[in-house]
Structures are given as C-alpha cells and as structure tokens.
Design an enzyme around this catalytic site. Structure first.
Site, short mmCIF file in Angstrom:
data_model
loop_
_atom_site.label_atom_id
_atom_site.label_comp_id
_atom_site.label_asym_id
_atom_site.label_seq_id
_atom_site.Cartn_x
_atom_site.Cartn_y
_atom_site.Cartn_z
N SER A 141 0.85 -1.19 0.00
CA SER A 141 0.00 0.00 0.00
C SER A 141 0.88 1.24 0.00
CB SER A 141 -0.89 0.02 1.24
OG SER A 141 -1.59 1.25 1.37
N TYR A 154 -1.73 -0.85 10.48
CA TYR A 154 -1.81 -1.12 9.04
C TYR A 154 -0.54 -0.66 8.33
CZ TYR A 154 -4.02 -1.20 4.36
OH TYR A 154 -4.34 -1.45 3.05
#
Length: 254
Positions: A141, A154
C-alpha cells in the site's frame, strides 16, 4: 497451464486479480476467509480452472492445509508446480485507533493478516516456485510510505511487506522474482460479495485531486500483476506504486 495462488481472492482487488488471471489462461486457487464470497466466486466461474479454499493465511496449519489442497488440485488439472503467488490477504480497514489504546491482540491481528500471512504463504510457495522462473507479488500500500492519523498497525504491516519484498528478492534470485504493488485509493465497491456490493460514489474533488483525474479500480492493479508476472523479467525487489500520481503531489494548506 500455469498455476497461480491469490490470497484474499474472493472480494475487492483480489477478486479482480483472480478474474484477470483466469481470463489470461491461468489456473487459479483463490484463498479467503469469507465462505460466502468464495462460493459466489466459484459459481461465477464454474467452467474455468478455478479452485477456492477457505483459510486464514496468518495461521500456520491453515496455510499447510491450503497448499496440500493446491497440490492435489494442480495434479488433477495436469499441472506441475506453481508459477505465481499473489499475497493480497489482510485486514482492509487501515484505522486501528489511537496508539495509546491499541491493544496488543489487535496489533497482532493486523500484522498476522498482512505480514505473517505473506511470510507463511511465501515459505510454503518457494519450493513449488523454484525451477519455474516463478514470481511472488505482495499487495502492499502507499500507506507504507505516507499516513493518515491512527493507522499505525496497518502502516507497519504494509511497510513490513515492502521490506520483505527486497529481502526475499535478494535471497531467492535468480530463481524467483519478488515484487510489491502499492495501491493508492482503489474503489472496490463493485467487487464485493453480493450482500456488500455498492456502486462508486465519488465527489468531483475525489477525482480531481488525482493527477490522472480519477480514482483507481481493481483492474489497474490487475494490469500491474500481469506486467510483473509476464513482462518484467529484469525487475525484482521493487515496490510499484499505483496511485494515480497522488503520492507525487505536494499538498500544503493555503
């Protein structure tokens, strides 16, 4: 027929990857925790070389069972070995809340679903990829490189995948290439299971803030997977950012 495994393959980006690989002639096993989404995926592609398997990739025994199932299915298909692993599974929600109240069990859930799962899948896949000029692709990501508030778990997990990518590329080359894809804003609403499916609803500013003028789609990530698996023989250890240019834009308050 070349064989691929896609984790987190029943919904969102993962489903788009599965469907693109099938369309390009691959045999694909989709691994996911969502039984309903897996069933819908299998029903939509009943005539294609698709296997589905429910498993939590952060669980060592579950990963071993998934690969045993893959081996038996691949033999039934007349295939020998594995050519591509796409490690896409992981908790999708990036927000873990204030770090001072983030519990260790929750922290570990994010790490296990993304990073530990990526490790366990890779460890099992490597003996099957060797000798086939195989490839591993982690779906990381842009949050590995930039953040919004309260996304520590995350961001750490995705950053770990980027680091794991270059470490594995050096260890496993030249037999196996390892790369990561770092998506930005990807609209996955139309790619969810039927009970969760939704049409995109983007404001003009949502599109305009991207230098390319739109929000990303799962097909954009599928294009990158095909590039890295089939057309990037001199590329390994890289983190390919697919974000419509957002991470290259300077944003300051007026």
């Amino acid at each position: 027929m070349r064989m691929a495994i896609v984790t987190g393959g029943a919904q969102g980006i993962g489903r788009a990857l599965v469907e693109r690989l099938l369309a390009d002639g691959w045999g694909v096993m989709a691994i996911d925790t969502d039984r309903v989404a897996l069933r819908e995926l299998a029903e939509a592609h009943a005539s294609r070389p698709l296997a589905t398997h429910q498993a939590d990739v952060g669980d060592e025994d579950a990963v071993a069972a998934a690969f045993a199932t893959f081996d038996a299915w691949a033999r039934d298909c007349g295939a020998d070995g594995l050519s591509l692993l796409v490690s896409n599974a992981g908790i999708a929600d990036p927000v873990s809340g204030p770090v001072e109240t983030l519990g260790l069990a929750d922290w570990r859930r994010w790490q296990d679903s993304h990073l530990t799962g990526g490790f366990l899948m890779t460890r099992a896949a490597v003996p099957r990829l060797r000798g086939r000029s195989g490839a591993i692709i982690f779906i990381a990501s842009t949050r590995a490189f930039q953040s919004e508030p309260e996304c520590e778990a995350y961001a750490a997990a995705k950053g770990g995948l980027v680091a794991l990518t270059h470490a594995l590329a050096v260890s496993l080359g030249p037999d196996i290439r390892v790369n990561a894809i770092c998506p930005g804003w990807i609209e996955t609403g139309p790619w969810q299971k039927s009970s969760a499916r939704r049409d995109p609803a983007h404001r003009p500013i949502d599109r305009a803030q991207h230098p390319v003028g739109r929000v990303g789609t799962p097909e954009d990530i599928a294009d990158a997977v095909i590039y890295l698996s089939d057309h990037a023989g001199f590329t390994t250890g890289q983190a390919l950012v697919i974000d419509g240019g957002m991470s290259r834009r300077m944003i300051y308050a007026d």
